[in-house]
Write a protein that holds these residues in place. Structure first.
Motif, PDB file in Angstrom:
ATOM      1  N   VAL A  43      59.445  52.037 -35.391  1.00  0.00           N
ATOM      2  CA  VAL A  43      60.766  51.743 -35.956  1.00  0.00           C
ATOM      3  C   VAL A  43      61.280  50.405 -35.450  1.00  0.00           C
ATOM      4  N   SER A  46      59.425  47.626 -37.165  1.00  0.00           N
ATOM      5  CA  SER A  46      59.837  47.451 -38.563  1.00  0.00           C
ATOM      6  C   SER A  46      61.179  46.749 -38.675  1.00  0.00           C
ATOM      7  N   LEU A  47      62.058  47.024 -37.739  1.00  0.00           N
ATOM      8  CA  LEU A  47      63.373  46.388 -37.776  1.00  0.00           C
ATOM      9  C   LEU A  47      63.341  44.955 -37.253  1.00  0.00           C
ATOM     10  N   ARG A  51      63.548  39.709 -38.373  1.00  0.00           N
ATOM     11  CA  ARG A  51      64.279  38.832 -37.452  1.00  0.00           C
ATOM     12  C   ARG A  51      63.350  37.848 -36.762  1.00  0.00           C
TER      13      ARG A  51
END
Length: 82
Positions: A43, A46-47, A51
């Motif tokens: 997770v 993926s986040l 960025r």
């Protein structure tokens, strides 16, 4: 990407084979911790991927993939030598 997936699969097989040899009472606790870490890092990865691309440029993910590939190859060589 295929090579990274294949090497990661080999690492997973050796890792989970080692886990299966642990006594039954401790295996459940260990698997819970391992799966929690794997899910959490998936997770977070993926986040953070978008960025990283925005902050560091378009070559960030290929360099990160190369680092993972190098790590997997090193691990595979160590496992084959033992």
């Amino acid at each position: 990407m295929f090579l990274i997936g294949a090497l990661r699969g080999q690492t997973n097989i050796s890792f989970f084979t080692t886990i299966q040899q642990i006594p039954t009472n401790n295996r459940n606790i260990l698997m819970t911790g391992v799966l929690t870490v794997i899910d959490t890092t998936t997770v977070i990865g993926s986040l953070l991927a978008p960025r990283l691309i925005l902050m560091l440029g378009s070559w960030t993910l290929p360099l990160l993939g190369g680092g993972i590939l190098l790590f997997c190859l090193t691990r595979l060589i160590i496992l084959l030598n033992n």
